[in-house]
Design a protein around this motif. Structure first.
Motif, PDB file in Angstrom:
ATOM      1  N   SER A  99       0.845  -1.187   0.000  1.00 22.71           N
ATOM      2  CA  SER A  99       0.000   0.000   0.000  1.00 22.71           C
ATOM      3  C   SER A  99       0.880   1.237   0.000  1.00 22.71           C
ATOM      4  O   SER A  99       1.870   1.304   0.731  1.00 22.71           O
ATOM      5  CB  SER A  99      -0.889   0.011   1.244  1.00 22.71           C
ATOM      6  OG  SER A  99      -1.470   1.283   1.432  1.00 22.71           O
TER       7      SER A  99
ATOM      8  N   THR B 272      -0.173   3.980   1.094  1.00 22.46           N
ATOM      9  CA  THR B 272      -0.606   4.749   2.264  1.00 22.46           C
ATOM     10  C   THR B 272       0.308   4.519   3.464  1.00 22.46           C
ATOM     11  O   THR B 272       0.783   5.471   4.095  1.00 22.46           O
ATOM     12  CB  THR B 272      -2.051   4.378   2.640  1.00 22.46           C
ATOM     13  OG1 THR B 272      -2.893   4.593   1.513  1.00 22.46           O
ATOM     14  CG2 THR B 272      -2.537   5.221   3.809  1.00 22.46           C
TER      15      THR B 272
ATOM     16  N   ASP C 162      -0.094  -6.352   3.566  1.00 22.54           N
ATOM     17  CA  ASP C 162      -1.005  -7.031   4.476  1.00 22.54           C
ATOM     18  C   ASP C 162      -1.779  -8.080   3.684  1.00 22.54           C
ATOM     19  O   ASP C 162      -2.474  -7.737   2.724  1.00 22.54           O
ATOM     20  CB  ASP C 162      -1.971  -6.016   5.096  1.00 22.54           C
ATOM     21  CG  ASP C 162      -2.947  -6.663   6.060  1.00 22.54           C
ATOM     22  OD1 ASP C 162      -3.887  -7.335   5.594  1.00 22.54           O
ATOM     23  OD2 ASP C 162      -2.760  -6.503   7.282  1.00 22.54           O
TER      24      ASP C 162
ATOM     25  N   ASP D 268      -4.461  -9.748   4.276  1.00 20.47           N
ATOM     26  CA  ASP D 268      -5.917  -9.544   4.268  1.00 20.47           C
ATOM     27  C   ASP D 268      -6.291  -8.419   3.296  1.00 20.47           C
ATOM     28  O   ASP D 268      -7.306  -8.508   2.589  1.00 20.47           O
ATOM     29  CB  ASP D 268      -6.418  -9.217   5.677  1.00 20.47           C
ATOM     30  CG  ASP D 268      -6.285 -10.399   6.624  1.00 20.47           C
ATOM     31  OD1 ASP D 268      -6.293 -11.544   6.141  1.00 20.47           O
ATOM     32  OD2 ASP D 268      -6.153 -10.171   7.841  1.00 20.47           O
ATOM     33  N   ARG D 269      -5.495  -7.374   3.267  1.00 21.80           N
ATOM     34  CA  ARG D 269      -5.756  -6.275   2.334  1.00 21.80           C
ATOM     35  C   ARG D 269      -5.563  -6.732   0.896  1.00 21.80           C
ATOM     36  O   ARG D 269      -6.340  -6.371  -0.003  1.00 21.80           O
ATOM     37  CB  ARG D 269      -4.837  -5.098   2.661  1.00 21.80           C
ATOM     38  CG  ARG D 269      -5.113  -3.857   1.834  1.00 21.80           C
ATOM     39  CD  ARG D 269      -4.565  -2.608   2.504  1.00 21.80           C
ATOM     40  NE  ARG D 269      -3.198  -2.746   2.966  1.00 21.80           N
ATOM     41  CZ  ARG D 269      -2.599  -1.897   3.803  1.00 21.80           C
ATOM     42  NH1 ARG D 269      -3.260  -0.856   4.279  1.00 21.80           N
ATOM     43  NH2 ARG D 269      -1.343  -2.072   4.166  1.00 21.80           N
TER      44      ARG D 269
ATOM     45  N   ALA E 200      -8.601  -8.814  -0.094  1.00 18.14           N
ATOM     46  CA  ALA E 200      -9.768  -7.980  -0.380  1.00 18.14           C
ATOM     47  C   ALA E 200      -9.622  -7.250  -1.710  1.00 18.14           C
ATOM     48  O   ALA E 200     -10.583  -7.153  -2.485  1.00 18.14           O
ATOM     49  CB  ALA E 200      -9.968  -6.977   0.754  1.00 18.14           C
ATOM     50  N   ALA E 201      -8.409  -6.751  -1.996  1.00 23.11           N
ATOM     51  CA  ALA E 201      -8.193  -6.009  -3.244  1.00 23.11           C
ATOM     52  C   ALA E 201      -8.365  -6.899  -4.462  1.00 23.11           C
ATOM     53  O   ALA E 201      -8.990  -6.506  -5.458  1.00 23.11           O
ATOM     54  CB  ALA E 201      -6.795  -5.391  -3.232  1.00 23.11           C
TER      55      ALA E 201
ATOM     56  N   SER F  74      -7.518   0.889  -6.387  1.00 20.89           N
ATOM     57  CA  SER F  74      -7.376  -0.198  -5.425  1.00 20.89           C
ATOM     58  C   SER F  74      -6.723   0.325  -4.146  1.00 20.89           C
ATOM     59  O   SER F  74      -6.194   1.440  -4.107  1.00 20.89           O
ATOM     60  CB  SER F  74      -6.533  -1.329  -6.024  1.00 20.89           C
ATOM     61  OG  SER F  74      -6.406  -2.406  -5.119  1.00 20.89           O
ATOM     62  N   THR F  75      -6.742  -0.504  -3.101  1.00 19.37           N
ATOM     63  CA  THR F  75      -6.114  -0.129  -1.833  1.00 19.37           C
ATOM     64  C   THR F  75      -4.626  -0.451  -1.822  1.00 19.37           C
ATOM     65  O   THR F  75      -3.938  -0.124  -0.847  1.00 19.37           O
ATOM     66  CB  THR F  75      -6.788  -0.867  -0.669  1.00 19.37           C
ATOM     67  OG1 THR F  75      -6.728  -2.286  -0.916  1.00 19.37           O
ATOM     68  CG2 THR F  75      -8.246  -0.436  -0.530  1.00 19.37           C
ATOM     69  N   ILE F  76      -4.121  -1.102  -2.873  1.00 15.44           N
ATOM     70  CA  ILE F  76      -2.707  -1.442  -2.949  1.00 15.44           C
ATOM     71  C   ILE F  76      -2.161  -0.999  -4.304  1.00 15.44           C
ATOM     72  O   ILE F  76      -2.916  -0.728  -5.236  1.00 15.44           O
ATOM     73  CB  ILE F  76      -2.465  -2.959  -2.781  1.00 15.44           C
ATOM     74  CG1 ILE F  76      -3.207  -3.765  -3.874  1.00 15.44           C
ATOM     75  CG2 ILE F  76      -2.892  -3.426  -1.395  1.00 15.44           C
ATOM     76  CD1 ILE F  76      -2.880  -5.237  -3.882  1.00 15.44           C
TER      77      ILE F  76
END
Length: 259
Positions: free
Chosen positions: A13, A15, A20, A22-23, A26-27, A246-248
């Motif tokens: 990420s 950010t 992670d 789990d992240r 989900a992504a 995406s979060t990553i």
């Protein structure tokens, strides 16, 4: 049938700089892809928690078929060596690409591409990043012949060189290798080429045109899904094209819905 390609930045990420699982799950799960090509994929790397990122992504999609193809043994930007053979690097940190399919796989094929002979400047995101001179890495093309509701389909994943000109040479080599496999044929990946250049050099048709890099405010399309014009009429029509945030990663995934 949804096709997707995603440069993972080894699941990191921007950010918080962390990887992670789990992240990542989900992504990737949010993409809901039937076929997913992954680039910048780690296996057994300390920086990504010694995880097998391809296997995590396959579980996220509930996809029974997946394969990781290492381009190098070691850590890019630090110390690495080319693979000596396709099964090299077990028990060592590896870095390369992945291909995941919910559809049955008839066969796999790996094609290896040599690195550029010169160092080239590349932008590294995040703290301590910026423009740095890097030695190029060997590259790899991972292809699979699938059984789909529309008949056989060859799909291939790759991540080409960042060195201008050398990536064009590698793309031409990739096209020649894929032409030996059954049509229709689709190439997915980060080609490190803008859309117009990718289309002209390959001679293949883009199935989706969306900017994918950088992720926050994308200005250029580096990630592509190209279809060979030979047997193109055997592919179902394109119904939708998206490149969601995406979060990553520092890239956006590219998704193409067919059928």
């Amino acid at each position: 049938m949804r096709l997707a390609t995603f440069n993972l930045l080894h699941g990191r990420s921007l950010t918080d700089g962390l990887v992670d699982p789990d992240r990542l799950t989900a992504a990737v799960g949010a993409l809901d892809a039937d076929v997913l090509a992954l680039q910048e994929v780690d296996r057994d790397q300390t920086r990504s928690g010694n995880l097998d990122l391809t296997a995590i992504a396959a579980r996220a999609l509930d996809a029974p078929h997946h394969r990781f193809a290492a381009a190098v043994v070691g850590t890019p930007g630090e110390r690495f060596r080319p693979l000596r053979h396709d099964d090299d690097g077990h028990g060592e940190p590896c870095y390369g690409i992945g291909l995941i399919s919910r559809l049955p796989v008839r066969s796999w094929q790996v094609t290896r591409l040599k690195p550029a002979p010169v160092r080239s400047p590349v932008y590294v995101p995040g703290p301590g990043g910026g423009l740095i001179l890097l030695h190029d890495e060997p590259r790899v093309v991972l292809a699979a012949v699938l059984d789909t509701p529309y008949g056989p389909l060859t799909v291939a994943a790759t991540h080409l060189s960042f060195v201008p000109g050398w990536n064009a040479r590698q793309l031409r080599q990739t096209i020649r290798a894929l032409r030996a496999l059954p049509g229709p044929r689709v190439l997915l990946g980060d080609l490190n080429l803008p859309a117009g250049a990718a289309r002209l050099i390959s001679g293949w048709r883009p199935l989706g045109r969306r900017p994918t890099y950088p992720a926050g405010q994308p200005r250029v399309q580096l990630d592509h899904i190209l279809a060979d014009r030979q047997a193109l009429n055997q592919l179902p029509p394109v119904r939708a094209v998206t490149a969601p945030l995406s979060t990553i990663s520092d890239h956006r995934p590219l998704l193409v819905d067919l059928g």
